[in-house]
Design an enzyme around this catalytic site. Sequence first.
Site, short mmCIF file in Angstrom:
data_model
loop_
_atom_site.label_atom_id
_atom_site.label_comp_id
_atom_site.label_asym_id
_atom_site.label_seq_id
_atom_site.Cartn_x
_atom_site.Cartn_y
_atom_site.Cartn_z
N THR A 4 79.04 -101.83 -82.80
CA THR A 4 79.96 -101.24 -81.82
C THR A 4 79.63 -101.59 -80.37
O THR A 4 80.33 -101.16 -79.45
CB THR A 4 80.01 -99.71 -82.00
OG1 THR A 4 78.66 -99.25 -82.14
CG2 THR A 4 80.79 -99.32 -83.23
N SER A 10 78.24 -102.03 -76.56
CA SER A 10 77.75 -101.20 -75.46
C SER A 10 78.85 -100.97 -74.43
O SER A 10 79.90 -101.63 -74.47
CB SER A 10 76.56 -101.90 -74.79
OG SER A 10 76.97 -103.17 -74.31
N GLY A 20 73.56 -103.42 -58.10
CA GLY A 20 72.82 -104.07 -59.18
C GLY A 20 72.85 -105.58 -59.06
O GLY A 20 73.92 -106.19 -59.10
N TYR A 78 72.84 -109.72 -64.10
CA TYR A 78 73.81 -110.74 -64.55
C TYR A 78 75.20 -110.50 -63.98
O TYR A 78 75.80 -111.38 -63.36
CB TYR A 78 73.95 -110.68 -66.07
CG TYR A 78 72.80 -111.20 -66.87
CD1 TYR A 78 71.62 -110.48 -66.99
CD2 TYR A 78 72.90 -112.41 -67.55
CE1 TYR A 78 70.57 -110.95 -67.76
CE2 TYR A 78 71.85 -112.88 -68.31
CZ TYR A 78 70.69 -112.15 -68.42
OH TYR A 78 69.66 -112.62 -69.17
N LEU A 135 72.97 -109.49 -75.32
CA LEU A 135 73.62 -110.79 -75.14
C LEU A 135 74.47 -111.09 -76.37
O LEU A 135 74.05 -110.81 -77.50
CB LEU A 135 72.57 -111.89 -74.97
CG LEU A 135 71.66 -111.75 -73.75
CD1 LEU A 135 70.52 -112.75 -73.80
CD2 LEU A 135 72.46 -111.91 -72.46
N HIS A 195 70.11 -141.93 -69.50
CA HIS A 195 70.08 -142.05 -68.04
C HIS A 195 71.42 -142.53 -67.55
O HIS A 195 71.98 -143.45 -68.14
CB HIS A 195 68.99 -143.05 -67.62
CG HIS A 195 68.98 -143.27 -66.14
ND1 HIS A 195 68.48 -142.36 -65.25
CD2 HIS A 195 69.43 -144.33 -65.40
CE1 HIS A 195 68.60 -142.82 -64.02
NE2 HIS A 195 69.18 -144.02 -64.08
P1 NAD Z 1 71.31 -105.98 -65.68
O1 NAD Z 1 70.37 -105.16 -66.45
O2 NAD Z 1 71.35 -107.45 -65.82
O3 NAD Z 1 71.13 -105.67 -64.12
C1 NAD Z 1 71.25 -104.39 -63.57
C2 NAD Z 1 70.57 -104.36 -62.22
O4 NAD Z 1 70.88 -103.13 -61.59
C3 NAD Z 1 69.06 -104.45 -62.30
O5 NAD Z 1 68.62 -105.46 -61.43
C4 NAD Z 1 68.62 -103.06 -61.88
O6 NAD Z 1 67.35 -103.06 -61.24
C5 NAD Z 1 69.72 -102.68 -60.90
N1 NAD Z 1 69.86 -101.23 -60.68
C6 NAD Z 1 69.73 -100.22 -61.58
N2 NAD Z 1 69.94 -99.03 -60.97
C7 NAD Z 1 70.23 -99.28 -59.66
C8 NAD Z 1 70.53 -98.46 -58.52
N3 NAD Z 1 70.60 -97.13 -58.60
N4 NAD Z 1 70.76 -99.05 -57.33
C9 NAD Z 1 70.69 -100.41 -57.23
N5 NAD Z 1 70.40 -101.22 -58.28
C10 NAD Z 1 70.18 -100.68 -59.48
O7 NAD Z 1 72.74 -105.33 -66.01
P2 NAD Z 1 74.23 -105.85 -65.74
O8 NAD Z 1 74.28 -106.92 -64.72
O9 NAD Z 1 75.03 -104.61 -65.53
O10 NAD Z 1 74.60 -106.47 -67.13
C11 NAD Z 1 74.65 -105.62 -68.28
C12 NAD Z 1 74.28 -106.36 -69.54
O11 NAD Z 1 75.27 -107.31 -69.83
C13 NAD Z 1 72.96 -107.04 -69.40
O12 NAD Z 1 72.12 -106.55 -70.40
C14 NAD Z 1 73.24 -108.49 -69.60
O13 NAD Z 1 72.33 -109.04 -70.53
C15 NAD Z 1 74.66 -108.55 -70.14
N6 NAD Z 1 75.38 -109.63 -69.48
C16 NAD Z 1 75.02 -110.91 -69.74
C17 NAD Z 1 75.67 -111.94 -69.10
C18 NAD Z 1 75.28 -113.35 -69.40
O14 NAD Z 1 74.67 -113.59 -70.44
N7 NAD Z 1 75.57 -114.30 -68.52
C19 NAD Z 1 76.64 -111.68 -68.17
C20 NAD Z 1 76.99 -110.37 -67.90
C21 NAD Z 1 76.33 -109.35 -68.58
#
Ligand code: NAD
Length: 463
Positions: A145, A147, A182, A185, A317, A442
């Site tokens: 399901t 997240s 944040g 990603y 991921l 190359h």
């Molecule tokens: P993330 O965990 O990548 O980053 C969240 C960031 O928010 C962290 O750096 C954290 O320190 C910060 N943060 C937390 N609380 C905060 C606050 N109160 N004030 C300021 N900063 C704060 O999470 P995301 O970017 O939301 O992505 C969610 C999930 O989705 C991730 O687990 C990621 O793996 C996945 N995702 C992956 C991809 C990709 O593979 N390219 C792209 C998008 C999302």
Amino acid sequence: MSTTKHDLVVIGAGPGGYVAAIRAAQLGLDVAVVERESALGGTCLRIGCIPSKALLESSERYWAARNEFAAHGVKMAGVKLDLTAMLKRKKRIVEDLTRGIEGLFRKNKITRYAGQGRLLGNGRIGVKAKDGMTELQAGVILIATGSTPAPLPGVELDGGHVGTSTDALSYATVPRHLVVIGAGYIGLELGSVWNRLGARVTVLEYLDRILPGMDAEIAAEAKKLFEKQGIKLRLKANVKSAGRKARQCVVEIEGQKRLTCDRVLVAVGRVPRTKDLGLEKVGIELDKKGYIPVREGFATSAKGVHAIGDVIGGAMLAHKAEEEGMAFAEQLVNGHGYVNYSTIPSVVYTHPEIASVGRTEEDLREAKTEYRKGVFPLRANGRALAMGATEGKVKVLAEARTDRILGVHVIGARAGDLIAEAVAAMNFGASAEDLARTCHAHPTLAESIREAALAVDDRSIHS
Ligand code: NAD
């Protein structure tokens, strides 16, 4: 109420669930999938990976047309943004892909049930749809399901001005000032999109660095490059509240000046989706972080109930969930199936892209593992020069004693594609010497992977 029996019933048609369903069907099981959204594909296809990549691609072209084409001798006048067309293109891509999954389900004779799936008891699932309730019986149940965006205390989402990535994929106009909470990603990918399209973008990060978990040297380089592109990155910014006041958004930060803006994107991580699943009916208890605990074969504590993907924790991921989906189906049917968690790559699809597999230097230092490091700058790669994409580098980390590759980190154009070679090499237990002795065409960007492997032994040719 009618009852239908299937060998396997999967709840959730995201990359974990739909891949598990297809693989199980290929292996001869009678499979059904329960999905509450009208389109298949889950967060990734509908409101995540795919639409964000469509916007990243389009916005990168717009940015290049305005800022980079002239250097290639291509002069353009009057480059204009047609955001409506850009958003329509994104929508079409999502529709094509989600319909593609429907086609795959038909091809593999997978039965689809539209509605909210819920465990009713041992081997029993209810599907609640608009037109009533259906009960299914299953030999095995798989929960996939996924997240949902993590909430941030003090921040009230209003689905528009203060919203999540879902909202930021569809802003009808370019924000004047977008504040992203944040620097992970989502924050950096969607922050990049709107920055390129003309918004002022401020990213607030709680920690003293961006991209936690990624190699620190690579993340520091990324920070410099994003700042050069005009994105403001404020570190150690603990957001206390955000909301809308008098037609603007106000973001309060602990010990710092408050910010005003017209859009806020909250991207502080994701949490497992376990609500209304009926877990209590089969006695499944969540762990402290809200994930479903699993053991071998992705089995939960309830007999015949398994779980994969974001809902069980680990890297959130799509490709990790896919791996688990395939491994689950294979273990279920023939007892084989394996996920090599140490070689799951991560990619941030900004420009340049950031890609990584295996251990970071910080990990290795903390574990007191002796390692050797080879770095190759893309400015010394002929193809990167020809492309005008000289920003970035490749870093290969190898165990000092055995030369076995422990980690590869890339920041640069097409890093997300380049990392595949490192993943394959690591899956086969390759040494840096193996990569260094592999002929690379190359001129290609991939040569920089080889050069970084050569640099582990201090014998890079071009730097
Ligand atoms: P993330 O965990 O990548 O980053 C969240 C960031 O928010 C962290 O750096 C954290 O320190 C910060 N943060 C937390 N609380 C905060 C606050 N109160 N004030 C300021 N900063 C704060 O999470 P995301 O970017 O939301 O992505 C969610 C999930 O989705 C991730 O687990 C990621 O793996 C996945 N995702 C992956 C991809 C990709 O593979 N390219 C792209 C998008 C999302």
